[in-house]
Motif scaffolding. Structure first.
Motif, PDB file in Angstrom:
ATOM      1  N   LEU A  14       0.851  -1.190   0.000  1.00  0.00           N
ATOM      2  CA  LEU A  14       0.000   0.000   0.000  1.00  0.00           C
ATOM      3  C   LEU A  14       0.886   1.239   0.000  1.00  0.00           C
ATOM      4  O   LEU A  14       1.867   1.318   0.742  1.00  0.00           O
ATOM      5  CB  LEU A  14      -0.873  -0.006   1.267  1.00  0.00           C
ATOM      6  N   ARG A  38      -9.572   7.299  -2.476  1.00  0.00           N
ATOM      7  CA  ARG A  38      -9.515   5.876  -2.831  1.00  0.00           C
ATOM      8  C   ARG A  38     -10.208   5.065  -1.753  1.00  0.00           C
ATOM      9  O   ARG A  38     -10.130   5.401  -0.572  1.00  0.00           O
ATOM     10  CB  ARG A  38      -8.065   5.398  -2.919  1.00  0.00           C
ATOM     11  N   LEU A  80     -10.351   1.148  -0.347  1.00  0.00           N
ATOM     12  CA  LEU A  80      -9.764  -0.186  -0.408  1.00  0.00           C
ATOM     13  C   LEU A  80     -10.557  -1.113   0.489  1.00  0.00           C
ATOM     14  O   LEU A  80     -11.043  -0.696   1.542  1.00  0.00           O
ATOM     15  CB  LEU A  80      -8.311  -0.145   0.065  1.00  0.00           C
ATOM     16  N   LEU A 109      -5.827  -6.724  -0.141  1.00  0.00           N
ATOM     17  CA  LEU A 109      -6.327  -5.353  -0.200  1.00  0.00           C
ATOM     18  C   LEU A 109      -6.719  -5.081  -1.647  1.00  0.00           C
ATOM     19  O   LEU A 109      -5.891  -5.166  -2.550  1.00  0.00           O
ATOM     20  CB  LEU A 109      -5.201  -4.410   0.236  1.00  0.00           C
ATOM     21  N   GLU A 133      -8.672  -2.483  -4.430  1.00  0.00           N
ATOM     22  CA  GLU A 133      -9.215  -1.142  -4.648  1.00  0.00           C
ATOM     23  C   GLU A 133     -10.613  -1.254  -5.244  1.00  0.00           C
ATOM     24  O   GLU A 133     -10.814  -1.945  -6.245  1.00  0.00           O
ATOM     25  CB  GLU A 133      -8.285  -0.364  -5.588  1.00  0.00           C
TER      26      GLU A 133
END
Ligand code: ADP
Ligand code: MG
Length: 236
Positions: free
Chosen positions: A35, A219, A221, A228, A230
């Motif tokens: 990330l 964003r 997630l 993870l 998106e």
């Protein structure tokens, strides 16, 4: 060369893994999770209870050590720092807001917000001025001398947000920061964090269950089965 060291992201996590081990009980939470949070970026993290959201936030903030992988905060490799240096970096560059406020009960709202500033070596007078100004901006100017037990839930959470923001951190990490508040107070606290992002380009990484709040972030997630992902706008 590691890109994070050339143009430091506010937070950069690389191939992060965490397995809790207590005696013979091993609890793998995730493995190989990456990330990057850019300066000024706002990121929401969704996920079911037990998915590992708090674990991830603790690792990003250097409050816990990953089983594998690395976390860089403003370009600094967390595992390479001494405990003291990591603590100083955390105090200077990160702000934490939890679902429960974690204010120190025996100190006033003003003192609670002054503490992170004093830990930076700032004078009492300057710390007091900054803490006072921030508490005023979150609508607590009339509650400076109140201790946490003398504040309402919403007031306590606003004081906790003020404490997280007082050192103008590069990034605020929030673990369901509004999860314990009624809808109206939650909105006030959330707007406060968004205003900080707009005015000071503070990055935000917020774990939340509220999709209406997540939608307002750059964003979104989702942490699911150790991965993870998106989410597209139409999935949020
Ligand atoms: N200190 C710990 N020791 C062992 N297992 C833990 C510990 N903390 C969390 N866990 C486990 O790790 C998983 C992820 O927990 P957590 O990060 O708190 O999830 P979330 O915040 O998404 O609800 C859960 O299954 C939880 O039981
Ligand atoms: Mg949690």
């Amino acid at each position: 060369m590691n890109e994070a060291l050339v143009t430091p992201a506010v937070i950069h996590a690389e191939h992060l893994g965490k397995t809790y081990a207590e005696g013979s009980l091993r609890t793998p939470v995730f493995d190989g999770l990456s990330l990057t949070v850019a300066k000024g970026e706002t990121v929401a993290i969704l996920g079911a209870s037990g998915a590992g959201k708090s674990t991830l936030l603790h690792l990003l903030g250097g409050l816990d050590t990953p089983t594998s992988g690395e976390v860089y905060v403003v370009g600094q490799k967390m595992s390479a720092l001494s405990d003291a240096a990591r603590g100083a970096l955390r105090n200077k560059s990160l702000g934490f807001v939890y679902q429960f406020h974690h204010l120190l009960p025996e100190f006033t709202a003003l003192e609670n917000v002054m503490l992170p500033v004093l830990l930076n070596g700032t004078s009492v007078q300057d710390a007091s001025q900054r803490a006072r100004a921030l508490l005023e901006s979150v609508g607590l100017g009339h509650r400076l001398a109140h201790k946490p037990g003398e504040l309402s839930g919403g007031e306590r959470q606003r004081a906790a947000v003020a404490r997280a923001l007082v050192n103008r951190p590069a990034c605020v990490l929030g673990d369901e920061p509004t999860g314990n508040l009624d809808e109206k107070t939650a909105a006030i606290v959330f707007e406060l964090m968004l205003a900080l992002n707009r005015e000071h380009h503070t990055s935000l990484v917020l774990v939340t269950h509220a999709r209406s709040l997540a939608r307002r972030m750059d964003r979104v997630l989702e942490l699911h089965e150790g991965k993870l992902r998106e989410l597209r706008r139409d999935e949020v």
